[in-house]
Design a protein around this motif. Structure first.
Motif, PDB file in Angstrom:
ATOM      1  N   ILE A  48       3.064   6.006  -5.886  1.00  0.00           N
ATOM      2  CA  ILE A  48       2.721   6.315  -7.279  1.00  0.00           C
ATOM      3  C   ILE A  48       1.922   7.618  -7.361  1.00  0.00           C
ATOM      4  CG2 ILE A  48       1.432   5.505  -9.308  1.00  0.00           C
ATOM      5  CD1 ILE A  48       1.898   2.619  -8.184  1.00  0.00           C
ATOM      6  N   GLY A  49       1.194   7.939  -6.314  1.00  0.00           N
ATOM      7  CA  GLY A  49       0.303   9.100  -6.327  1.00  0.00           C
ATOM      8  C   GLY A  49       0.986  10.434  -6.462  1.00  0.00           C
TER       9      GLY A  49
ATOM     10  N   LEU B 132       0.832  -1.215   0.000  1.00  0.00           N
ATOM     11  CA  LEU B 132       0.000   0.000   0.000  1.00  0.00           C
ATOM     12  C   LEU B 132       0.863   1.258   0.000  1.00  0.00           C
ATOM     13  CD1 LEU B 132      -2.867  -0.951   2.476  1.00  0.00           C
ATOM     14  CD2 LEU B 132      -3.075  -0.454   0.028  1.00  0.00           C
ATOM     15  N   ALA B 133       1.967   1.236   0.742  1.00  0.00           N
ATOM     16  CA  ALA B 133       2.886   2.377   0.734  1.00  0.00           C
ATOM     17  C   ALA B 133       3.405   2.621  -0.680  1.00  0.00           C
ATOM     18  CB  ALA B 133       4.047   2.122   1.700  1.00  0.00           C
TER      19      ALA B 133
ATOM     20  N   LEU C  93      12.992  -5.572 -15.017  1.00  0.00           N
ATOM     21  CA  LEU C  93      14.084  -5.907 -14.100  1.00  0.00           C
ATOM     22  C   LEU C  93      13.807  -5.374 -12.695  1.00  0.00           C
ATOM     23  CD1 LEU C  93      17.181  -5.344 -16.394  1.00  0.00           C
ATOM     24  CD2 LEU C  93      16.270  -7.531 -15.577  1.00  0.00           C
ATOM     25  N   ILE C  94      13.185  -4.217 -12.610  1.00  0.00           N
ATOM     26  CA  ILE C  94      12.799  -3.682 -11.301  1.00  0.00           C
ATOM     27  C   ILE C  94      11.808  -4.633 -10.633  1.00  0.00           C
ATOM     28  CG2 ILE C  94      11.624  -1.796 -10.093  1.00  0.00           C
ATOM     29  CD1 ILE C  94      12.699   0.071 -12.319  1.00  0.00           C
ATOM     30  N   VAL C  95      10.799  -5.070 -11.383  1.00  0.00           N
ATOM     31  CA  VAL C  95       9.785  -5.991 -10.843  1.00  0.00           C
ATOM     32  C   VAL C  95      10.441  -7.297 -10.406  1.00  0.00           C
ATOM     33  CG1 VAL C  95       7.704  -7.312 -11.391  1.00  0.00           C
ATOM     34  CG2 VAL C  95       7.927  -4.951 -12.191  1.00  0.00           C
TER      35      VAL C  95
ATOM     36  N   ILE D  87       7.954  -0.410  -6.415  1.00  0.00           N
ATOM     37  CA  ILE D  87       6.516  -0.307  -6.718  1.00  0.00           C
ATOM     38  C   ILE D  87       6.195   1.079  -7.253  1.00  0.00           C
ATOM     39  CG2 ILE D  87       4.185  -0.282  -5.720  1.00  0.00           C
ATOM     40  CD1 ILE D  87       5.214  -2.456  -3.744  1.00  0.00           C
ATOM     41  N   GLY D  88       6.728   2.112  -6.606  1.00  0.00           N
ATOM     42  CA  GLY D  88       6.477   3.482  -7.054  1.00  0.00           C
ATOM     43  C   GLY D  88       6.997   3.740  -8.455  1.00  0.00           C
TER      44      GLY D  88
END
Length: 107
Positions: A14-15, A8-9, A93-95, A66-67
Protein backbone atom coordinates in the motif's frame (compact mmCIF):
# COMPACT_ATOMS: atom_id res chain seq x y z
CA UNK A 1 4.06 -17.20 10.68
CA UNK A 2 4.45 -16.76 6.92
CA UNK A 3 0.83 -15.60 6.68
CA UNK A 4 1.71 -12.74 9.02
CA UNK A 5 4.73 -11.96 6.85
CA UNK A 6 2.47 -12.00 3.78
CA UNK A 7 -0.01 -9.63 5.41
CA UNK A 8 2.86 -7.27 6.27
CA UNK A 9 4.05 -7.51 2.65
CA UNK A 10 0.56 -6.44 1.57
CA UNK A 11 0.60 -3.50 3.99
CA UNK A 12 3.93 -2.31 2.57
CA UNK A 13 2.44 -2.78 -0.91
CA UNK A 14 0.00 0.00 0.00
CA UNK A 15 2.93 2.33 0.71
CA UNK A 16 4.20 2.75 -2.80
CA UNK A 17 1.03 4.12 -4.45
CA UNK A 18 0.58 6.33 -1.38
CA UNK A 19 4.09 7.72 -1.76
CA UNK A 20 3.59 8.31 -5.48
CA UNK A 21 0.30 10.13 -4.82
CA UNK A 22 1.85 12.28 -2.09
CA UNK A 23 4.82 13.13 -4.31
CA UNK A 24 2.41 14.60 -6.88
CA UNK A 25 0.95 17.13 -4.47
CA UNK A 26 3.89 17.89 -2.21
CA UNK A 27 6.96 20.05 -2.36
CA UNK A 28 8.82 17.01 -0.95
CA UNK A 29 8.74 14.94 -4.13
CA UNK A 30 12.05 13.11 -3.69
CA UNK A 31 11.41 11.92 -0.10
CA UNK A 32 7.98 10.58 -1.08
CA UNK A 33 9.42 8.81 -4.11
CA UNK A 34 12.08 7.38 -1.78
CA UNK A 35 9.30 6.23 0.55
CA UNK A 36 7.66 4.50 -2.43
CA UNK A 37 10.87 2.72 -3.41
CA UNK A 38 11.50 1.64 0.17
CA UNK A 39 7.93 0.36 0.50
CA UNK A 40 8.28 -1.61 -2.74
CA UNK A 41 11.58 -3.12 -1.64
CA UNK A 42 10.28 -4.22 1.76
CA UNK A 43 7.05 -5.51 0.24
CA UNK A 44 8.82 -7.67 -2.36
CA UNK A 45 11.30 -9.00 0.21
CA UNK A 46 8.47 -10.03 2.54
CA UNK A 47 6.55 -11.61 -0.36
CA UNK A 48 9.67 -13.58 -1.27
CA UNK A 49 9.94 -14.80 2.32
CA UNK A 50 6.25 -15.73 2.57
CA UNK A 51 6.42 -17.78 -0.64
CA UNK A 52 8.79 -20.20 1.03
CA UNK A 53 5.75 -21.99 2.48
CA UNK A 54 2.72 -20.37 0.83
CA UNK A 55 2.02 -21.36 -2.79
CA UNK A 56 3.11 -18.67 -5.25
CA UNK A 57 -0.32 -18.09 -6.81
CA UNK A 58 -2.00 -17.78 -3.43
CA UNK A 59 0.70 -15.51 -2.02
CA UNK A 60 0.64 -13.23 -5.05
CA UNK A 61 -3.15 -12.95 -5.11
CA UNK A 62 -3.31 -12.16 -1.38
CA UNK A 63 -0.43 -9.67 -1.65
CA UNK A 64 -1.96 -7.75 -4.53
CA UNK A 65 -5.43 -7.98 -2.97
CA UNK A 66 -4.25 -6.36 0.24
CA UNK A 67 -2.37 -3.69 -1.71
CA UNK A 68 -5.27 -2.92 -4.04
CA UNK A 69 -7.90 -2.84 -1.30
CA UNK A 70 -5.69 -0.80 1.01
CA UNK A 71 -4.92 1.74 -1.71
CA UNK A 72 -8.62 1.89 -2.58
CA UNK A 73 -9.57 2.62 1.05
CA UNK A 74 -6.81 5.21 1.47
CA UNK A 75 -8.01 6.92 -1.70
CA UNK A 76 -11.49 7.24 -0.25
CA UNK A 77 -10.52 8.14 3.32
CA UNK A 78 -7.50 10.37 2.77
CA UNK A 79 -7.95 11.77 -0.74
CA UNK A 80 -11.74 11.97 -0.96
CA UNK A 81 -12.04 9.67 -3.96
CA UNK A 82 -15.44 8.36 -5.02
CA UNK A 83 -17.05 5.64 -2.91
CA UNK A 84 -19.99 4.62 -5.05
CA UNK A 85 -21.88 1.43 -4.32
CA UNK A 86 -20.36 -0.37 -7.31
CA UNK A 87 -16.79 0.62 -6.40
CA UNK A 88 -17.26 -0.57 -2.83
CA UNK A 89 -18.92 -3.81 -3.93
CA UNK A 90 -16.12 -4.45 -6.41
CA UNK A 91 -13.45 -3.90 -3.75
CA UNK A 92 -15.43 -6.18 -1.43
CA UNK A 93 -15.12 -8.95 -4.02
CA UNK A 94 -11.34 -8.63 -3.80
CA UNK A 95 -11.52 -9.02 0.00
CA UNK A 96 -13.84 -12.03 -0.32
CA UNK A 97 -11.43 -13.61 -2.81
CA UNK A 98 -8.44 -13.09 -0.50
CA UNK A 99 -10.36 -14.58 2.42
CA UNK A 100 -11.37 -17.54 0.26
CA UNK A 101 -7.76 -18.19 -0.71
CA UNK A 102 -6.70 -18.14 2.93
CA UNK A 103 -9.54 -20.38 4.12
CA UNK A 104 -9.16 -22.94 1.34
CA UNK A 105 -5.38 -22.80 0.96
CA UNK A 106 -2.90 -25.57 1.61
CA UNK A 107 -1.16 -23.64 4.39
Amino acid sequence: MNWIVLILAGVFEIGWPLGIKLSESSEYKIPWIGFSILSMTISVFLLWHAQKTIPMGTAYAVWTGIGATGAFLLGIIVFGESSTLWRVLSASLIVIGVMGLKLTGEH
